[in-house]
Design a protein around this motif. Sequence first.
Motif, PDB file in Angstrom:
ATOM      1  N   ASN A  56      -0.105  15.085   2.171  1.00  0.00           N
ATOM      2  CA  ASN A  56      -0.976  15.841   1.795  1.00  0.00           C
ATOM      3  C   ASN A  56      -1.279  15.890   0.188  1.00  0.00           C
ATOM      4  O   ASN A  56      -1.838  16.609  -0.510  1.00  0.00           O
ATOM      5  CB  ASN A  56      -0.667  17.462   2.226  1.00  0.00           C
ATOM      6  N   TYR A  57      -0.515  14.804  -0.233  1.00  0.00           N
ATOM      7  CA  TYR A  57      -0.696  14.600  -1.834  1.00  0.00           C
ATOM      8  C   TYR A  57      -0.242  13.026  -1.824  1.00  0.00           C
ATOM      9  O   TYR A  57       0.264  12.317  -0.980  1.00  0.00           O
ATOM     10  CB  TYR A  57       0.421  15.387  -2.543  1.00  0.00           C
ATOM     11  N   ASP A  58      -0.673  12.502  -3.011  1.00  0.00           N
ATOM     12  CA  ASP A  58      -0.415  10.939  -3.120  1.00  0.00           C
ATOM     13  C   ASP A  58       1.199  11.127  -3.741  1.00  0.00           C
ATOM     14  O   ASP A  58       1.575  12.030  -4.773  1.00  0.00           O
ATOM     15  CB  ASP A  58      -1.094  10.421  -4.528  1.00  0.00           C
ATOM     16  N   ALA A 109      -2.662   9.783 -12.098  1.00  0.00           N
ATOM     17  CA  ALA A 109      -1.809   8.483 -11.950  1.00  0.00           C
ATOM     18  C   ALA A 109      -2.118   7.931 -10.604  1.00  0.00           C
ATOM     19  O   ALA A 109      -2.822   8.632  -9.513  1.00  0.00           O
ATOM     20  CB  ALA A 109      -0.295   8.612 -11.980  1.00  0.00           C
ATOM     21  N   ASN A 110      -2.365   6.448 -10.364  1.00  0.00           N
ATOM     22  CA  ASN A 110      -2.874   5.672  -9.285  1.00  0.00           C
ATOM     23  C   ASN A 110      -1.769   4.504  -9.007  1.00  0.00           C
ATOM     24  O   ASN A 110      -2.130   3.870  -8.113  1.00  0.00           O
ATOM     25  CB  ASN A 110      -4.331   5.510  -9.361  1.00  0.00           C
ATOM     26  N   TYR A 135       2.607   0.573  -4.876  1.00  0.00           N
ATOM     27  CA  TYR A 135       3.739   1.330  -4.593  1.00  0.00           C
ATOM     28  C   TYR A 135       3.382   2.969  -4.763  1.00  0.00           C
ATOM     29  O   TYR A 135       4.116   3.933  -5.211  1.00  0.00           O
ATOM     30  CB  TYR A 135       4.643   1.149  -5.773  1.00  0.00           C
ATOM     31  N   THR A 136       2.415   3.416  -3.899  1.00  0.00           N
ATOM     32  CA  THR A 136       1.799   4.595  -3.937  1.00  0.00           C
ATOM     33  C   THR A 136       1.685   4.971  -2.462  1.00  0.00           C
ATOM     34  O   THR A 136       1.185   3.980  -1.687  1.00  0.00           O
ATOM     35  CB  THR A 136       0.776   5.185  -4.931  1.00  0.00           C
ATOM     36  N   TYR A 137       1.937   5.959  -1.837  1.00  0.00           N
ATOM     37  CA  TYR A 137       1.643   6.534  -0.486  1.00  0.00           C
ATOM     38  C   TYR A 137       0.549   7.588  -0.765  1.00  0.00           C
ATOM     39  O   TYR A 137       0.841   8.705  -1.055  1.00  0.00           O
ATOM     40  CB  TYR A 137       2.917   7.249   0.115  1.00  0.00           C
ATOM     41  N   GLU A 138      -0.804   7.164  -0.446  1.00  0.00           N
ATOM     42  CA  GLU A 138      -1.947   7.785  -0.705  1.00  0.00           C
ATOM     43  C   GLU A 138      -2.132   9.143   0.092  1.00  0.00           C
ATOM     44  O   GLU A 138      -1.818   8.830   1.475  1.00  0.00           O
ATOM     45  CB  GLU A 138      -3.019   7.115  -0.777  1.00  0.00           C
ATOM     46  N   LYS A 139      -2.503  10.074  -0.336  1.00  0.00           N
ATOM     47  CA  LYS A 139      -2.780  11.083   0.352  1.00  0.00           C
ATOM     48  C   LYS A 139      -3.811  11.028   1.765  1.00  0.00           C
ATOM     49  O   LYS A 139      -5.053  10.198   1.568  1.00  0.00           O
ATOM     50  CB  LYS A 139      -3.815  12.212  -0.404  1.00  0.00           C
ATOM     51  N   GLY A 140      -3.636  11.495   3.046  1.00  0.00           N
ATOM     52  CA  GLY A 140      -4.514  10.894   4.128  1.00  0.00           C
ATOM     53  C   GLY A 140      -4.260   9.724   4.585  1.00  0.00           C
ATOM     54  O   GLY A 140      -4.947   9.305   5.459  1.00  0.00           O
ATOM     55  N   SER A 141      -3.606   8.695   4.024  1.00  0.00           N
ATOM     56  CA  SER A 141      -3.369   7.370   4.229  1.00  0.00           C
ATOM     57  C   SER A 141      -2.724   7.284   5.760  1.00  0.00           C
ATOM     58  O   SER A 141      -2.696   6.201   6.242  1.00  0.00           O
ATOM     59  CB  SER A 141      -2.775   6.520   3.266  1.00  0.00           C
ATOM     60  N   ASN A 142      -1.729   8.085   5.856  1.00  0.00           N
ATOM     61  CA  ASN A 142      -1.006   8.078   7.267  1.00  0.00           C
ATOM     62  C   ASN A 142      -1.824   8.857   8.461  1.00  0.00           C
ATOM     63  O   ASN A 142      -1.942   8.253   9.561  1.00  0.00           O
ATOM     64  CB  ASN A 142       0.359   8.523   7.034  1.00  0.00           C
ATOM     65  N   VAL A 143      -2.269  10.035   8.161  1.00  0.00           N
ATOM     66  CA  VAL A 143      -2.948  10.709   9.158  1.00  0.00           C
ATOM     67  C   VAL A 143      -4.023  11.547   8.576  1.00  0.00           C
ATOM     68  O   VAL A 143      -3.629  12.299   7.380  1.00  0.00           O
ATOM     69  CB  VAL A 143      -1.788  11.761  10.048  1.00  0.00           C
ATOM     70  N   ARG A 144      -5.039  11.628   9.252  1.00  0.00           N
ATOM     71  CA  ARG A 144      -6.291  12.369   8.756  1.00  0.00           C
ATOM     72  C   ARG A 144      -6.445  13.658   9.686  1.00  0.00           C
ATOM     73  O   ARG A 144      -6.075  13.645  10.863  1.00  0.00           O
ATOM     74  CB  ARG A 144      -7.496  11.582   8.859  1.00  0.00           C
ATOM     75  N   GLU A 145      -6.733  14.680   8.874  1.00  0.00           N
ATOM     76  CA  GLU A 145      -6.946  16.034   9.761  1.00  0.00           C
ATOM     77  C   GLU A 145      -7.790  15.997  10.897  1.00  0.00           C
ATOM     78  O   GLU A 145      -8.884  15.388  10.632  1.00  0.00           O
ATOM     79  CB  GLU A 145      -7.470  17.203   8.893  1.00  0.00           C
ATOM     80  N   GLY A 146      -7.511  16.534  11.905  1.00  0.00           N
ATOM     81  CA  GLY A 146      -8.248  16.295  13.072  1.00  0.00           C
ATOM     82  C   GLY A 146      -8.283  15.069  14.071  1.00  0.00           C
ATOM     83  O   GLY A 146      -8.743  14.843  15.159  1.00  0.00           O
TER      84      GLY A 146
END
Length: 403
Positions: A56-58, A109-110, A135-146
Amino acid sequence: MAHDHEDMVWRRDAVEQVLDARERALAARPTESVSLDQIAGRTLASPVVAQADIPNYDHATMDGYAFDATDDYPLTVTDVEIYPEDEPPSIEPGQAVEIATGAPLPPEANAVLKREESEVEDDQLRGTTLEPGTYTYEKGSNVREGEQLFAAGERLSPIDAILLGDLGREQVDVTERLSVGVLATGTEIHEGRQSDLDSPMLMGLVRSWGHDATYEGTVPDESDRVTDAIADLAAEYDVVVTTGGTSVGHKDYVIRSLADLGTVEFHRVRVRPGKPIALATLPDAVAFAIPGKPLGAHTISTLVMRPFFTGETALPAVEATVSTDLAMGPDGFEYAVPVTLTDGVARPFGHTDSPIDVYEDTFDPSVLSSSTRATRADGFVLTETDLTEGEPVDVVPYASVER
């Protein structure tokens, strides 16, 4: 070579009917809630849908420095260090902040520069050129709501606890385990003149597939007694599994009893060994009639009955090459050839150069199906055609279909 068993079905068609029977059985099952450490082998009662983006956050996937990758070096390092439990601070253009793995990135930051690729002198940071997202794990990159992550009827394994836990689930609803009554038929077994080799194996399979199995003893080859015994078990259990009496001999009463009590969906599958398996739908239960020869019973159970209990049809395999030329029997069958597997070489078990001498040039499933020593094979090769020395094959390990 032709054969005269036109009523037999191919394994893929039999499995489709087994899966249909499973779907009907699951639709009527009660459910219960279990914790994530108890999900292995259990069947989901309903889909699992993500209620929020994950993450839910980067956040950072390396220890280092977070900043806007479009800024140029040198960057000024702030006096703040961010840890996973922290709320991230804002940074100005041209600034970088020290960050730990798993910590949330500042909104501006990105990218993250790995510590070992950085150089800091007098609060000035220099390092390798980065692209946004490094080297960032971006918000929603793993699972999207719904997003639906698990389907109803799916069989869970221990690894599924990781994602379910990340979705915020502490418990999930699963169907109650199926109750299975196992009945051995045969006068020779009932009178103790021959050991019941199949029932312990079949109960072990059912349990390893996530359900409950109970041994309900033996019954002699007498029509009324076979019918009455199956009817009694069908009233008590969700599934009845019988062994023996599935062929067409004068004292093979099981199939006739199942037809009297319900509907025989299929009888005999184009697989050797194990051909005379049957699936029947009874008023209060599902029944599987398993042939009595022990290796054949195991083979056909894992190939045809397993999908009912697990919902899984895949046959995990390892690649190998065949050690010798080997002819099959009549056309129109899949042959499950037991093999030992050593250094990538599959050696047919029962061949003259294996621990037991059953056949030389042509695979003999009839004799091998009765061999208890053949259970020391590592798995089997499924083929409809002759095998050639050096030919690549897929070996299905017994262990892969027993769980």
